[in-house]
Design a protein around this motif. Structure first.
Motif, PDB file in Angstrom:
ATOM      1  N   VAL A 185       7.128   2.047  -4.490  1.00  0.00           N
ATOM      2  CA  VAL A 185       6.492   1.284  -3.218  1.00  0.00           C
ATOM      3  C   VAL A 185       5.301   0.356  -3.898  1.00  0.00           C
ATOM      4  N   ARG A 186       5.237  -0.818  -3.689  1.00  0.00           N
ATOM      5  CA  ARG A 186       4.368  -1.572  -4.099  1.00  0.00           C
ATOM      6  C   ARG A 186       2.862  -1.646  -3.361  1.00  0.00           C
ATOM      7  N   LEU A 224       0.987   3.696   3.877  1.00  0.00           N
ATOM      8  CA  LEU A 224       0.206   3.074   2.596  1.00  0.00           C
ATOM      9  C   LEU A 224      -1.366   3.712   2.818  1.00  0.00           C
ATOM     10  N   ASP A 225      -1.942   3.464   3.762  1.00  0.00           N
ATOM     11  CA  ASP A 225      -3.316   3.806   3.674  1.00  0.00           C
ATOM     12  C   ASP A 225      -3.706   5.245   3.602  1.00  0.00           C
ATOM     13  N   LEU A 278      -4.726   8.671  -3.529  1.00  0.00           N
ATOM     14  CA  LEU A 278      -4.809   8.095  -4.808  1.00  0.00           C
ATOM     15  C   LEU A 278      -6.454   7.874  -5.293  1.00  0.00           C
ATOM     16  N   GLU A 279      -7.034   7.970  -4.367  1.00  0.00           N
ATOM     17  CA  GLU A 279      -8.494   7.532  -4.627  1.00  0.00           C
ATOM     18  C   GLU A 279      -9.037   8.910  -4.839  1.00  0.00           C
ATOM     19  N   ILE A 280      -8.726  10.047  -4.170  1.00  0.00           N
ATOM     20  CA  ILE A 280      -9.195  11.371  -4.478  1.00  0.00           C
ATOM     21  C   ILE A 280      -8.718  11.810  -5.808  1.00  0.00           C
ATOM     22  N   TYR A 281      -7.341  11.516  -6.332  1.00  0.00           N
ATOM     23  CA  TYR A 281      -6.999  12.145  -7.410  1.00  0.00           C
ATOM     24  C   TYR A 281      -7.198  11.297  -8.536  1.00  0.00           C
TER      25      TYR A 281
END
Length: 234
Positions: free
Chosen positions: A6-7, A59-60, A66-69
């Motif tokens: 997914v983009r 996606l949000d 992604l921010e957490i990791y």
């Protein structure tokens, strides 16, 4: 599992693993930090188009994961490790015997650099097993239930589980949580030995064993992802 991508808004692509499950009743999305991929569990006969539409609608949430990791912490010499909720400095002592000792806020790993990770991980798993087996013994006695076996592993999205064969499985990473949180996870799984569901009756059994389930659940929601993301130096 089928793999696609997914983009993201920044133009990068994120791997998406589609995982059909014969008993799934709804779409369920999670982020696998180890694989750096989204994993979508799908009910039977779910089309790829429906699956990807669901991913795009979430996606949000994925961006938040992604921010957490993003800054995965790495366990190694001169870094801090939480042991039962208390920070300990990891020290490497190559001139000492190849064992691990804990003392005065330090975890000391002896032996050569080769195998450092293995020695530390094996020690953590051993400590986790000791704590978890003790907690299971206490709580099964309180509820008057029996456990067939206690397994220690490293699941990527669960702290514990209970099988129909009365096997209780736990993440070794629980050794890094406060003792009360480890205690709650054990209480949760032991209660399943009596109530294999999440009914009101089940939560009453949990509350018979601990009086801090809400607090422990909040702690896991807030701090659990970071612990799940911890990696060892290669």
């Amino acid at each position: 599992m089928n793999e696609t991508t997914v983009r993201l808004p920044n133009g990068a692509e994120l791997a998406v693993l589609l995982k059909p499950h014969s008993r799934a009743r709804r779409l369920k999305l999670r982020y696998d930090a180890a694989r750096r991929a989204a994993v979508l569990t799908t009910p039977p006969r779910t089309s790829s188009a429906t699956a990807m539409t669901f991913v795009e609608r979430n996606l949000d949430w994925l961006l938040g994961q992604l921010e957490i990791y993003a800054d995965q912490e790495v366990l190694g010499p001169d870094r801090y490790l939480s042991f039962l909720g208390h920070d300990h400095l990891i020290l490497h002592r190559p001139d000492q015997a190849g064992r691990v000792d804990r003392q005065e806020g330090q975890i000391i790993v002896g032996g050569p650099a080769g195998g450092f990770d293995v020695r530390l991980l094996n020690w953590l798993k051993k400590q986790a097993r000791t704590q978890l087996e003790q907690a299971v013994a206490e709580k099964t006695a309180l509820l008057g239930v029996t456990c067939h076996r206690v397994r220690i592993g490293d699941p990527k999205s669960r702290w514990g589980s209970c099988s129909s064969r009365k096997t209780l499985s736990f993440s070794w990473r629980l050794i890094m949580t406060p003792a009360s949180v480890l205690d709650y996870v054990v209480a949760h799984e032991v209660a399943h030995l009596k109530e294999m569901n999440h009914s009101a009756a089940f939560w009453r059994e949990v509350d018979r064993l601990v009086d801090h389930r809400d607090r422990s659940r909040r702690w896991l929601r807030e701090h659990g992802p970071r612990l799940m993301a911890l990696q060892f130096e290669a």
